[in-house]
Scaffold this motif. Sequence first.
Motif, PDB file in Angstrom:
ATOM      1  N   UNK A  90       0.812  -1.221   0.000  1.00  8.97           N
ATOM      2  CA  UNK A  90       0.000   0.000   0.000  1.00  8.97           C
ATOM      3  C   UNK A  90       0.847   1.273   0.000  1.00  8.97           C
ATOM      4  N   UNK A  91       1.934   1.314   0.752  1.00  6.68           N
ATOM      5  CA  UNK A  91       2.791   2.501   0.759  1.00  6.68           C
ATOM      6  C   UNK A  91       3.417   2.704  -0.621  1.00  6.68           C
ATOM      7  N   UNK A  92       3.910   1.636  -1.200  1.00  4.84           N
ATOM      8  CA  UNK A  92       4.515   1.739  -2.528  1.00  4.84           C
ATOM      9  C   UNK A  92       3.476   2.170  -3.570  1.00  4.84           C
ATOM     10  N   UNK A  93       2.240   1.689  -3.437  1.00  5.76           N
ATOM     11  CA  UNK A  93       1.175   2.113  -4.357  1.00  5.76           C
ATOM     12  C   UNK A  93       0.898   3.605  -4.224  1.00  5.76           C
ATOM     13  N   UNK A  94       0.933   4.116  -2.997  1.00  6.06           N
ATOM     14  CA  UNK A  94       0.692   5.552  -2.790  1.00  6.06           C
ATOM     15  C   UNK A  94       1.810   6.383  -3.405  1.00  6.06           C
ATOM     16  N   UNK A 105       0.727  10.033 -11.238  1.00  6.63           N
ATOM     17  CA  UNK A 105      -0.402  10.939 -11.439  1.00  6.63           C
ATOM     18  C   UNK A 105      -0.008  12.386 -11.672  1.00  6.63           C
ATOM     19  N   UNK A 106       1.284  12.660 -11.795  1.00 10.31           N
ATOM     20  CA  UNK A 106       1.706  14.032 -12.087  1.00 10.31           C
ATOM     21  C   UNK A 106       1.147  14.468 -13.443  1.00 10.31           C
ATOM     22  N   UNK A 107       1.064  15.768 -13.672  1.00 12.60           N
ATOM     23  CA  UNK A 107       0.431  16.270 -14.911  1.00 12.60           C
ATOM     24  C   UNK A 107       1.113  15.786 -16.188  1.00 12.60           C
ATOM     25  N   UNK A 111      -5.288   0.966 -12.268  1.00  8.69           N
ATOM     26  CA  UNK A 111      -5.377   2.390 -12.575  1.00  8.69           C
ATOM     27  C   UNK A 111      -4.056   3.041 -12.959  1.00  8.69           C
ATOM     28  N   UNK A 112      -2.994   2.260 -13.103  1.00  7.16           N
ATOM     29  CA  UNK A 112      -1.697   2.831 -13.488  1.00  7.16           C
ATOM     30  C   UNK A 112      -1.821   3.489 -14.856  1.00  7.16           C
ATOM     31  N   UNK A 113      -1.261   4.684 -14.965  1.00  9.95           N
ATOM     32  CA  UNK A 113      -1.238   5.380 -16.244  1.00  9.95           C
ATOM     33  C   UNK A 113       0.041   4.962 -16.963  1.00  9.95           C
ATOM     34  N   UNK A 160       6.815   7.690 -13.224  1.00 14.51           N
ATOM     35  CA  UNK A 160       5.841   8.583 -13.860  1.00 14.51           C
ATOM     36  C   UNK A 160       5.293   7.970 -15.151  1.00 14.51           C
ATOM     37  N   UNK A 161       6.173   7.402 -15.966  1.00 13.41           N
ATOM     38  CA  UNK A 161       5.762   6.819 -17.239  1.00 13.41           C
ATOM     39  C   UNK A 161       4.950   5.534 -17.062  1.00 13.41           C
ATOM     40  N   UNK A 162       5.015   4.936 -15.852  1.00 13.47           N
ATOM     41  CA  UNK A 162       4.276   3.715 -15.576  1.00 13.47           C
ATOM     42  C   UNK A 162       5.051   2.449 -15.876  1.00 13.47           C
TER      43      UNK A 162
END
Length: 186
Positions: A10-14, A21-23, A91-93, A144-146
């Motif tokens: 859970x911590x790693x997911x956050x 989720x950055x712009x 939900x990973x982008x 960031x890139x997923x």
Amino acid sequence: MGASPGTVGSLERRVFASLNGLPDALRAPLWLAQTAGVLAVPLVVAAAALVLRHWRLAVAAVLLVPAKLGVERDLLKVLVPRERPGTTIPGAVLRDVPSAGPSFPSGHALIAFGLVVLLAPYLRRRWVLAALTLAVLNSVARVYLGAHAPLDVVGGAAAGIAVAALLNIVVGVPVRPSGRRATVPG
């Protein structure tokens, strides 16, 4: 906790969600930052080292490529079976990265942090900090890139540091007179 069971806690997911989720406006600069970890970069560093007549650095940079491949593919990916965020984090982008496949460790982080360790004996402090900043941005970019979860890049960074430290021991580093760094302008 940790990467070994192949799950993302859970911590790693956050942490993943906060970076992933950055712009979208950050996509181009972070994509560029992640290229610091591609397999050709050590060869470019080796070529520059040859021009500057830093033979040991050239040898170590070339050796980083097969060392990275061996440690990453033959050791760590076997020991730590873990899938990419597209499979393990709902939900990973995903920004132009594979949705599945082995994820631990990040080979990009291994290269980027390995190069920091290889270059450190040859650079002045401000350039070492610049290289370290680029390595950190490389790792942030991979999340960031997923492409990777946070522990994937931490594992890659640790492996890169260890491999490069061993390479520095094997090939040697320049002796610094009066505590100064070897000569590279800056």
